[in-house]
Design an enzyme around this catalytic site. Structure first.
Site, PDB file in Angstrom:
ATOM      1  N   GLU A  72       0.816  -1.219   0.000  1.00 27.59           N
ATOM      2  CA  GLU A  72       0.000   0.000   0.000  1.00 27.59           C
ATOM      3  C   GLU A  72       0.851   1.271   0.000  1.00 27.59           C
ATOM      4  OE1 GLU A  72      -2.577  -3.234   1.838  1.00 27.59           O
ATOM      5  OE2 GLU A  72      -0.510  -2.538   2.119  1.00 27.59           O
ATOM      6  N   PHE A 134     -11.903  -6.931  13.741  1.00 26.15           N
ATOM      7  CA  PHE A 134     -10.782  -7.398  12.937  1.00 26.15           C
ATOM      8  C   PHE A 134     -10.402  -6.349  11.899  1.00 26.15           C
ATOM      9  CE2 PHE A 134      -9.306  -9.751   9.101  1.00 26.15           C
ATOM     10  CZ  PHE A 134      -8.098 -10.203   9.623  1.00 26.15           C
ATOM     11  N   GLN A 135      -9.121  -6.000  11.864  1.00 25.96           N
ATOM     12  CA  GLN A 135      -8.547  -5.012  10.944  1.00 25.96           C
ATOM     13  C   GLN A 135      -9.221  -3.640  11.073  1.00 25.96           C
ATOM     14  OE1 GLN A 135      -8.318  -6.756   6.956  1.00 25.96           O
ATOM     15  NE2 GLN A 135      -6.283  -7.540   7.441  1.00 25.96           N
ATOM     16  N   LYS A 184     -17.491  -0.677   5.355  1.00 19.15           N
ATOM     17  CA  LYS A 184     -17.831  -1.731   4.390  1.00 19.15           C
ATOM     18  C   LYS A 184     -19.315  -1.717   4.031  1.00 19.15           C
ATOM     19  CE  LYS A 184     -17.257  -6.698   3.585  1.00 19.15           C
ATOM     20  NZ  LYS A 184     -16.696  -7.972   4.127  1.00 19.15           N
ATOM     21  N   MET A 497      24.217   8.768   3.120  1.00 16.76           N
ATOM     22  CA  MET A 497      24.153  10.018   3.853  1.00 16.76           C
ATOM     23  C   MET A 497      24.368   9.783   5.342  1.00 16.76           C
ATOM     24  SD  MET A 497      24.033  13.214   3.236  1.00 16.76           S
ATOM     25  CE  MET A 497      23.182  13.594   1.711  1.00 16.76           C
TER      26      MET A 497
END
Length: 619
Positions: A72, A134-135, A184, A497
């Site tokens: 993602e 969940f999630q 959802k 760096m």
């Protein structure tokens, strides 16, 4: 893929039911299509599946194309690169929970660099919100500090209105990311849909950018006319505003030298004699000397950040400041200007130029000031790599500049980014780099976004061997869609760096910065993804190897093994003024005191040079 034009009809039968009752997911896709969205970068998951089901229908109707990323974070960076290259709002999708939180770095990157992004996340059903389902994560709350605005869609009837507001806020004024969180069941619920035409509403509470009064514009012009050593200091706001053409007219009319920030690269032609390149921590010596000696600093869409200013109270110490800026919050945040011109930069510069006389002459002191800068350019050029020994990282960028002068360039973050900024010369929107947040792993997904938007352009990603590993999985996306990015790794087997700072400021204690152990075989790794890989060890193979990569029709990964311990100079050490750079070339025969009075006019110089910036007399 052929994408149909933006629809202007406002009857929307559902493709499956044939009725006016549509799902929240369909309303979302329809609204995106009405706003001209042609590409979405994303990764599906449970909570966003209703939207992906409608996305499937939208793709089958030719409305748009979805690009499946491998992580993602890659979706957010790809949408970011898409937006920077085009000026349009980039769009990305992710599911709830870890899918949404994986977007956070990309959202913060866009926020810091003022990039218009629309982020759409799935969420657990409305009845489950707040139950640690969940999630479930509160992505609305998590991202509040790093977005311009955000919404949780509680009623699918609000979808069209929210999407219209989101596009307006993301793109208007100072651009930035916005987020829409869609539960959802909102994506599934059917309802009678009434589309909202793009641009038909202004969100409540949104304040359009102000317009500077005429008196302020005239005052700015008089300050320019009265200056002797002016300098245009140009940031990313000039590119966002599309003000490059007007900046060039202003600079050339008055013969004003131009320096740009890392975000401002491309806003002014760096091949022009008036360009002094990038200023700041790893800017050119002549840009940093010019900002130290100028008597008028004309800031255009820049925010006086710490990597530009060095020690703030020593930045442009002799100068009055005019600050052209669209965001009032940036005025006097770091440096208080003598004059603030708040408003759209393109509009403000246009009005200023309209106030000029038809045959407005250059400043009378322009030749003297430009001669002083030319002296600095001659005495303190960027490093020229020697003709023997290991490949120097700088010569890789010089070769890229010579072989692909018109390419779009994305970068990761580190030494290679600074070398690319120093040596490459890019047009507007052709330089795409994480500047404010400094996000490693940005380059490859950003290149995906640029190529998705502009498939006929040549796109090069300049990466480091450490930073590319942050999002190396996106080679799979390049392979799946045949996106012909040329990924050039400047491989010194270090976090370059970090190593340079450890050498310079931590007595060479190289803690956790050596990447040699565990480094992959990049050519074999590219082959595993189905991508052509090349490794260049010898300098005699550098040009031919890069040319072969550029001529290859598909994506290529080039592993260039460079001198391991090369440092990026010039460098302004932390806590020092921009005039106190280290790593400048040594010219003992030309050395003069760094602070000296001109015997002709009495001007006290602040930096090392041969000619007086005030009168042009030899010191």
């Amino acid at each position: 893929m052929t994408v149909t034009p933006v629809r202007t009809d406002f009857t929307t039968p559902h493709p499956l039911t044939g009725t006016q009752r549509v799902s929240g997911g369909f309303a979302l896709m329809d609204a995106l299509h009405r706003h001209g969205v042609q590409h979405i970068f994303g990764y599906p998951g449970g909570a966003i599946l209703p939207i992906y089901d409608e996305l499937h229908q939208a793709e089958s109707r030719g409305w748009l194309q979805h690009i499946l990323v491998r992580h993602e974070q890659g979706a957010a960076h790809a949408a970011d690169g898409y937006a920077r290259a085009t000026g349009r709002v980039g769009v990305c999708f992710a599911t709830s929970g870890p899918g949404a939180t994986n977007l956070v770095t990309g959202i913060a990157t866009a926020q810091m660099d003022s990039v218009p992004l629309l982020v759409i996340t799935g969420q657990v059903s409305r009845s489950a919100i707040g139950t640690d389902a969940f999630q479930e994560t509160d992505i609305f709350g998590i991202t509040l500090p790093i977005v311009k605005h955000s919404w949780v869609v509680r009623d699918p009837r609000d979808m069209g209105r929210i999407v219209a507001q989101a596009f307006y806020i993301a793109a208007q004024g100072r651009p930035g990311p916005v987020l829409i969180d869609v539960p959802k069941d909102v994506g599934q619920e059917l309802f009678p849909y009434t589309p909202v035409p793009p641009g038909s509403l202004v969100p409540r509470g949104f304040t359009p950018p102000p317009t500077a009064p005429d008196g302020v514009i005239h005052q700015a012009l008089e300050m320019i006319r009265g200056s002797r050593r002016p300098l245009l200091y140009v940031g990313g706001g000039a590119i966002s505003a599309g003000a490059e053409g007007l900046l060039a007219v202003l600079a050339k009319r008055f013969r004003i030298p131009v320096t740009t920030t890392l975000m401002g690269k491309g806003a002014f032609d760096e091949n022009d004699e008036l360009s002094v390149g990038m200023l700041g921590m790893h800017g050119t010596a002549y840009a940093n000397f010019a900002v130290t000696e100028c008597d008028l600093l004309i800031a255009c869409g820049a925010r006086f950040d710490d990597r530009v200013t060095g020690k703030l109270d020593t930045f442009a110490p002799r100068a009055q400041v005019i600050h052209f800026e669209i965001d009032p919050a940036e005025i006097a945040k770091n440096r208080r200007p003598e004059l603030a011109v708040v408003g759209n930069l393109k509009h403000s510069l246009g009005r200023l130029l309209d106030c000029c006389q038809p045959n407005e002459p250059p400043l009378s002191t322009a030749a003297t000031w430009l001669q002083c800068i030319a002296d600095w350019k001659q005495r303190y050029p960027l490093m020229t790599p020697p003709a023997s020994g290991d490949i120097y990282p700088q010569e890789v960028l010089i070769a890229v500049r010579d072989l692909a002068p018109d390419s779009f360039v994305t970068t990761d973050v580190g030494q290679h980014q600074m070398w690319a900024a120093q040596y490459l010369r890019n047009g507007p929107r052709q330089w795409i780099s994480s500047s404010g947040l400094g996000t490693m792993g940005f380059g490859v997904p950003a290149a995906m976004g640029v190529l998705t938007a502009l498939p006929d352009q040549q796109v090069i990603c300049v990466a480091g061997d450490a930073s590319i590993l942050m999002n190396i999985q996106e080679l799979g996306t390049l392979a799946q869609y045949g996106l012909p990015a040329k990924v050039i790794i400047i491989n010194n087997q270090w976090q370059g760096m970090v190593r340079q700072w450890q050498e310079s400021f931590y007595q060479e204690r190289y803690s956790a910065s050596n990447m040699n152990n565990g480094m992959p075989d990049f050519v074999a790794l590219a082959a595993a993804f189905g991508i052509k890989g090349l490794c260049i060890h010898a300098r005699e193979d550098l040009h031919s190897g890069l040319q072969a990569a550029l001529e290859h029709q598909g994506p290529v990964l080039v592993d260039v093994r460079v001198r391991r311990d090369e440092n990026c100079y010039p460098m302004v050490p932390p806590g020092k003024s921009n005039a106190q750079m280290v790593g400048l070339p040594s010219h003992p025969e030309l050395a003069v005191a760094s602070s000296r009075d001109c015997r002709k006019c009495g001007f006290t110089t602040a930096v090392d040079h041969l000619f007086c910036p005030a009168c042009g007399a030899k010191l």
